[in-house]
Design a protein around this motif. Structure first.
Motif, mmCIF file in Angstrom:
data_model
loop_
_atom_site.group_PDB
_atom_site.id
_atom_site.type_symbol
_atom_site.label_atom_id
_atom_site.label_comp_id
_atom_site.label_asym_id
_atom_site.label_seq_id
_atom_site.Cartn_x
_atom_site.Cartn_y
_atom_site.Cartn_z
ATOM 1 N N LEU A 27 0.814 -1.194 -0.084
ATOM 2 C CA LEU A 27 0.110 0.090 0.001
ATOM 3 C C LEU A 27 0.940 1.397 0.013
ATOM 4 O O LEU A 27 0.614 2.254 -0.774
ATOM 5 C CB LEU A 27 -1.033 0.015 1.351
ATOM 6 N N ARG A 28 1.984 1.231 0.848
ATOM 7 C CA ARG A 28 2.725 2.316 1.092
ATOM 8 C C ARG A 28 3.846 2.272 2.073
ATOM 9 O O ARG A 28 3.828 1.341 2.729
ATOM 10 C CB ARG A 28 2.191 3.648 1.626
ATOM 11 N N LEU A 29 5.002 2.866 1.406
ATOM 12 C CA LEU A 29 6.077 2.781 2.270
ATOM 13 C C LEU A 29 6.225 3.424 3.588
ATOM 14 O O LEU A 29 5.498 4.650 3.266
ATOM 15 C CB LEU A 29 7.488 3.221 1.518
ATOM 16 N N LEU A 30 6.583 3.389 4.540
ATOM 17 C CA LEU A 30 6.558 3.869 5.801
ATOM 18 C C LEU A 30 7.844 4.458 6.374
ATOM 19 O O LEU A 30 7.801 5.254 7.241
ATOM 20 C CB LEU A 30 5.923 3.130 7.094
ATOM 21 N N GLY A 31 9.053 4.249 5.701
ATOM 22 C CA GLY A 31 10.315 4.609 6.248
ATOM 23 C C GLY A 31 10.779 3.534 7.184
ATOM 24 O O GLY A 31 10.068 2.502 7.626
ATOM 25 N N ASP A 32 12.122 3.726 7.527
ATOM 26 C CA ASP A 32 12.814 2.590 8.273
ATOM 27 C C ASP A 32 12.578 1.304 7.738
ATOM 28 O O ASP A 32 12.709 0.357 8.569
ATOM 29 C CB ASP A 32 12.498 2.758 9.652
ATOM 30 N N ASP A 33 12.774 0.964 6.491
ATOM 31 C CA ASP A 33 12.539 -0.322 5.727
ATOM 32 C C ASP A 33 11.184 -0.935 6.289
ATOM 33 O O ASP A 33 11.257 -2.285 6.459
ATOM 34 C CB ASP A 33 13.721 -1.338 6.299
ATOM 35 N N LEU A 34 10.192 -0.295 6.554
ATOM 36 C CA LEU A 34 8.652 -0.920 6.841
ATOM 37 C C LEU A 34 7.837 -0.481 5.587
ATOM 38 O O LEU A 34 7.972 0.628 5.008
ATOM 39 C CB LEU A 34 8.191 -0.279 8.149
ATOM 40 N N ALA A 35 6.707 -1.037 5.629
ATOM 41 C CA ALA A 35 5.754 -0.794 4.727
ATOM 42 C C ALA A 35 4.409 -1.246 5.328
ATOM 43 O O ALA A 35 4.102 -2.410 5.939
ATOM 44 C CB ALA A 35 6.069 -1.554 3.273
ATOM 45 N N LEU A 36 3.294 -0.633 4.998
ATOM 46 C CA LEU A 36 1.865 -1.010 4.963
ATOM 47 C C LEU A 36 1.563 -1.875 3.836
ATOM 48 O O LEU A 36 1.564 -1.288 2.674
ATOM 49 C CB LEU A 36 1.128 0.156 5.166
ATOM 50 N N VAL A 37 0.773 -3.166 4.257
ATOM 51 C CA VAL A 37 0.344 -4.048 3.084
ATOM 52 C C VAL A 37 -1.021 -4.225 3.383
ATOM 53 O O VAL A 37 -1.207 -4.480 4.380
ATOM 54 C CB VAL A 37 1.465 -5.318 3.004
ATOM 55 N N ASP A 38 -1.711 -4.813 2.140
ATOM 56 C CA ASP A 38 -3.149 -5.347 2.194
ATOM 57 C C ASP A 38 -2.806 -6.943 2.261
ATOM 58 O O ASP A 38 -2.136 -7.501 1.201
ATOM 59 C CB ASP A 38 -3.835 -4.730 1.299
ATOM 60 N N THR A 39 -3.266 -7.420 3.364
ATOM 61 C CA THR A 39 -3.138 -9.032 3.239
ATOM 62 C C THR A 39 -4.481 -9.486 2.403
ATOM 63 O O THR A 39 -4.399 -11.104 2.420
ATOM 64 C CB THR A 39 -3.026 -9.537 4.519
ATOM 65 N N GLY A 40 -5.451 -8.977 2.283
ATOM 66 C CA GLY A 40 -6.678 -9.479 1.654
ATOM 67 C C GLY A 40 -7.677 -9.595 2.887
ATOM 68 O O GLY A 40 -8.783 -9.724 2.651
ATOM 69 N N SER A 41 -7.299 -9.723 4.144
ATOM 70 C CA SER A 41 -8.004 -9.743 5.235
ATOM 71 C C SER A 41 -7.884 -8.686 6.060
ATOM 72 O O SER A 41 -8.393 -8.381 7.469
ATOM 73 C CB SER A 41 -7.893 -10.994 5.938
ATOM 74 N N GLY A 42 -6.995 -7.606 5.807
ATOM 75 C CA GLY A 42 -6.731 -6.459 6.595
ATOM 76 C C GLY A 42 -5.198 -5.956 6.131
ATOM 77 O O GLY A 42 -4.631 -6.292 5.248
ATOM 78 N N HIS A 43 -4.917 -4.783 6.847
ATOM 79 C CA HIS A 43 -3.604 -4.243 6.559
ATOM 80 C C HIS A 43 -2.717 -4.382 7.857
ATOM 81 O O HIS A 43 -3.239 -4.464 8.863
ATOM 82 C CB HIS A 43 -3.893 -2.864 6.494
#
Length: 74
Positions: A27-43
């Protein structure tokens, strides 16, 4: 390990002994090598430190195991 020293899985999925990986959408990069992803059942927030930065764009599919993106599915 033997006897009382043995590790046991008490949850439905044990992170250390499960070989399960899932495909998610970035979904989007958050910084510090982290990202927000969609798992199909939530983020969920996952680490993307092991993935080539050129592959990290919104909508990209990532293969994730134990909250760590480990590659890009073909």
């Amino acid at each position: 390990m033997t006897g009382d020293d043995q590790l046991a899985c008490t949850d439905e999925v044990c992170v250390t002994c499960s070989d399960t990986a899932v495909v998610v959408r970035l979904l989007r990069l958050l910084g510090d090598d982290l990202a927000l992803v969609d798992t199909g059942s939530g983020h969920e927030e996952v680490s993307v430190a092991l993935v080539d930065p050129a592959c990290l764009r919104p909508g990209a599919a990532l293969l994730v195991h134990a909250k760590e993106a480990i590659g890009v599915p073909r």
